[in-house]
Write a protein that holds these residues in place. Sequence first.
Motif, PDB file in Angstrom:
ATOM      1  N   LYS A 188       0.837  -1.199   0.000  1.00  0.00           N
ATOM      2  CA  LYS A 188       0.000   0.000   0.000  1.00  0.00           C
ATOM      3  C   LYS A 188       0.873   1.251   0.000  1.00  0.00           C
ATOM      4  CE  LYS A 188      -3.821  -2.170   2.531  1.00  0.00           C
ATOM      5  NZ  LYS A 188      -4.685  -2.094   3.748  1.00  0.00           N
ATOM      6  N   VAL A 189       0.297   2.348  -0.507  1.00  0.00           N
ATOM      7  CA  VAL A 189       1.062   3.593  -0.510  1.00  0.00           C
ATOM      8  C   VAL A 189       0.857   4.338   0.811  1.00  0.00           C
ATOM      9  CG1 VAL A 189       1.116   3.887  -3.004  1.00  0.00           C
ATOM     10  CG2 VAL A 189      -0.830   4.765  -1.714  1.00  0.00           C
ATOM     11  N   LYS A 190       1.843   5.129   1.173  1.00  0.00           N
ATOM     12  CA  LYS A 190       1.816   5.858   2.442  1.00  0.00           C
ATOM     13  C   LYS A 190       2.423   7.232   2.218  1.00  0.00           C
ATOM     14  CE  LYS A 190       6.231   3.650   3.245  1.00  0.00           C
ATOM     15  NZ  LYS A 190       6.982   2.631   3.963  1.00  0.00           N
ATOM     16  N   PRO A 191       1.992   8.251   2.965  1.00  0.00           N
ATOM     17  CA  PRO A 191       2.588   9.580   2.817  1.00  0.00           C
ATOM     18  C   PRO A 191       3.967   9.636   3.456  1.00  0.00           C
ATOM     19  CG  PRO A 191       0.934   9.604   4.546  1.00  0.00           C
ATOM     20  CD  PRO A 191       0.878   8.239   3.920  1.00  0.00           C
ATOM     21  N   VAL A 192       4.910  10.220   2.737  1.00  0.00           N
ATOM     22  CA  VAL A 192       6.269  10.382   3.243  1.00  0.00           C
ATOM     23  C   VAL A 192       6.700  11.825   2.974  1.00  0.00           C
ATOM     24  CG1 VAL A 192       8.640   9.529   3.173  1.00  0.00           C
ATOM     25  CG2 VAL A 192       6.761   7.970   2.686  1.00  0.00           C
ATOM     26  N   LEU A 193       7.433  12.421   3.907  1.00  0.00           N
ATOM     27  CA  LEU A 193       7.849  13.815   3.817  1.00  0.00           C
ATOM     28  C   LEU A 193       9.315  13.923   3.408  1.00  0.00           C
ATOM     29  CD1 LEU A 193       6.172  14.791   7.183  1.00  0.00           C
ATOM     30  CD2 LEU A 193       5.416  15.619   4.974  1.00  0.00           C
ATOM     31  N   PHE A 194       9.584  14.752   2.395  1.00  0.00           N
ATOM     32  CA  PHE A 194      10.942  14.944   1.900  1.00  0.00           C
ATOM     33  C   PHE A 194      11.274  16.432   1.848  1.00  0.00           C
ATOM     34  CE2 PHE A 194       9.526  10.976   0.041  1.00  0.00           C
ATOM     35  CZ  PHE A 194      10.638  10.149   0.093  1.00  0.00           C
ATOM     36  N   VAL A 195      12.503  16.788   2.224  1.00  0.00           N
ATOM     37  CA  VAL A 195      12.996  18.150   2.031  1.00  0.00           C
ATOM     38  C   VAL A 195      13.714  18.191   0.684  1.00  0.00           C
ATOM     39  CG1 VAL A 195      14.551  19.956   2.839  1.00  0.00           C
ATOM     40  CG2 VAL A 195      13.203  18.640   4.478  1.00  0.00           C
ATOM     41  N   VAL A 196      13.184  19.039  -0.218  1.00  0.00           N
ATOM     42  CA  VAL A 196      13.711  19.134  -1.576  1.00  0.00           C
ATOM     43  C   VAL A 196      14.301  20.528  -1.793  1.00  0.00           C
ATOM     44  CG1 VAL A 196      13.180  18.947  -4.034  1.00  0.00           C
ATOM     45  CG2 VAL A 196      11.941  17.525  -2.380  1.00  0.00           C
ATOM     46  N   PRO A 197      15.566  20.637  -2.152  1.00  0.00           N
ATOM     47  CA  PRO A 197      16.142  21.955  -2.472  1.00  0.00           C
ATOM     48  C   PRO A 197      15.453  22.541  -3.703  1.00  0.00           C
ATOM     49  CG  PRO A 197      17.869  20.316  -2.126  1.00  0.00           C
ATOM     50  CD  PRO A 197      16.576  19.566  -2.231  1.00  0.00           C
ATOM     51  N   THR A 198      15.181  23.824  -3.676  1.00  0.00           N
ATOM     52  CA  THR A 198      14.494  24.441  -4.817  1.00  0.00           C
ATOM     53  C   THR A 198      15.382  24.542  -6.049  1.00  0.00           C
ATOM     54  OG1 THR A 198      15.040  26.606  -3.864  1.00  0.00           O
ATOM     55  CG2 THR A 198      12.828  25.754  -3.463  1.00  0.00           C
ATOM     56  N   ASP A 199      16.689  24.331  -5.877  1.00  0.00           N
ATOM     57  CA  ASP A 199      17.575  24.352  -7.038  1.00  0.00           C
ATOM     58  C   ASP A 199      17.944  22.937  -7.510  1.00  0.00           C
ATOM     59  OD1 ASP A 199      19.231  23.551  -4.999  1.00  0.00           O
ATOM     60  OD2 ASP A 199      20.752  25.105  -5.313  1.00  0.00           O
ATOM     61  N   ALA A 200      17.211  21.930  -7.032  1.00  0.00           N
ATOM     62  CA  ALA A 200      17.494  20.548  -7.419  1.00  0.00           C
ATOM     63  C   ALA A 200      17.183  20.334  -8.893  1.00  0.00           C
ATOM     64  CB  ALA A 200      16.679  19.586  -6.564  1.00  0.00           C
ATOM     65  N   ALA A 201      17.963  19.504  -9.543  1.00  0.00           N
ATOM     66  CA  ALA A 201      17.714  19.161 -10.940  1.00  0.00           C
ATOM     67  C   ALA A 201      16.364  18.459 -11.051  1.00  0.00           C
ATOM     68  CB  ALA A 201      18.826  18.251 -11.458  1.00  0.00           C
ATOM     69  N   GLY A 202      15.528  18.936 -11.992  1.00  0.00           N
ATOM     70  CA  GLY A 202      14.210  18.347 -12.180  1.00  0.00           C
ATOM     71  C   GLY A 202      13.111  19.027 -11.388  1.00  0.00           C
ATOM     72  N   PHE A 203      13.489  19.979 -10.545  1.00  0.00           N
ATOM     73  CA  PHE A 203      12.497  20.730  -9.758  1.00  0.00           C
ATOM     74  C   PHE A 203      12.288  22.094 -10.409  1.00  0.00           C
ATOM     75  CE2 PHE A 203      10.962  23.538  -6.460  1.00  0.00           C
ATOM     76  CZ  PHE A 203      10.104  22.757  -5.708  1.00  0.00           C
ATOM     77  N   GLU A 204      11.081  22.354 -10.898  1.00  0.00           N
ATOM     78  CA  GLU A 204      10.775  23.613 -11.569  1.00  0.00           C
ATOM     79  C   GLU A 204       9.456  24.166 -11.033  1.00  0.00           C
ATOM     80  OE1 GLU A 204      10.760  23.003 -15.772  1.00  0.00           O
ATOM     81  OE2 GLU A 204      12.869  22.412 -15.865  1.00  0.00           O
ATOM     82  N   TYR A 205       9.287  25.461 -11.174  1.00  0.00           N
ATOM     83  CA  TYR A 205       8.038  26.075 -10.713  1.00  0.00           C
ATOM     84  C   TYR A 205       7.650  27.243 -11.608  1.00  0.00           C
ATOM     85  CZ  TYR A 205      11.634  28.881  -8.283  1.00  0.00           C
ATOM     86  OH  TYR A 205      12.741  29.631  -7.975  1.00  0.00           O
TER      87      TYR A 205
END
Length: 386
Positions: free
Chosen positions: A179-196
């Motif tokens: 089953k899937v479960k919620p998990v919390l991650f800290v992601v840098p805003t300058d990480a490769a693949g992270f765009e906004y």
Amino acid sequence: MSEFSETEERQTLRREVAKLAAKFGREWFTDKARSGEKTTELWLEIGKFGYLGINIPEEYGGGGGGIGDIAAVCEELAAQGCPLLLMVVSPAICGTIINRYGTDEQKRRWLPGICDGTGTMAFAITEPDAGTNTHNITTTARRDGDEWVLNGRKVWISGVDEAENVLVVARAEDARTGKVKPVLFVVPTDAAGFEYQSIPMEIVSPELQFQVFIDDVRLPADAIVGDEDGGLVQLFAGLNPERIMAASFSTGLARFAIEKASAYAKERTVFQGPIGSHQAIAHPLAQCHIETELARLMTQKAAALYDAGDDLASGEAANMAKYAAAEAACHAADTAVQTHGGNGITQEYGMAGLLVATRAGRIAPVSREMILNFVAMHSLGLPKSY
């Protein structure tokens, strides 16, 4: 001292924050918003005096207080015309979750920056197709050796452009149950693949809203905050403070609107005397004041219960406070505009912008309808309706 009065320490905190925010004020705030500038100067000033991380332990640069203290800071800023949405997100949601569930190393890495304002953290949970149904989020996290790979979309994410990191809620598969479960991650805003990408808004605020695109963002194992199997308990450790902070945000705006409208009603003369001498003006303002004070009282109750560790009771109170505060703020803004007459819809008097700002409180971070569902089901024992 009456048990319904805040401590002298809290009252002093309110006075000092109000004094600081008054040096900036509503005109400064709206000028920043309309010119596309940020309120970084105010943000760092709050951090410098120790108000930004007042709910975070002293060993990480905070003030060692509780959610009631940071809520007071949020309210007083808004009451001076400088509502800062990132107050809700960075110290209250992210700071609380990391402080409660993060490792010692994670606390040392992220909490000091949250406290002094140099390491602001955003929070990403809402998704385009899930809305308020957190169980339906589809942002996924899968293991790849010693790393995690995240993919998904988020929407209505505040202040990503001002944040160094984002606390992202994703779903991972439980190896034992499938089953899937919620998990919390800290992601840098300058990480490769992270765009906004910013979302054009009608609200007058320097703090922007964003769509976030997460495409094969690779993270180390220590990017997880809390127990991988902790589930919703860890997530809701941040969501009850979010509701308390949202309530304080709304009551602060309500106070600002009432104060401005009352001042105008004392000075504006049309017939024999100031318009505030007429009950058609005085009574709606008095009613707004009563509604706002009631909402403030419920907010203080919710904060006290949360700080006492009563998660169940504080959840109910936090939802009620958020509902009451948003309703009070919307009524106060509408009444303030009406009190000003034609001046109420000019930029000079700055009242009309409050209509959109306060209206957002009925929608976010959880809609008034979902709060009514919660109260009907959990407080009154009525059948689940959704």
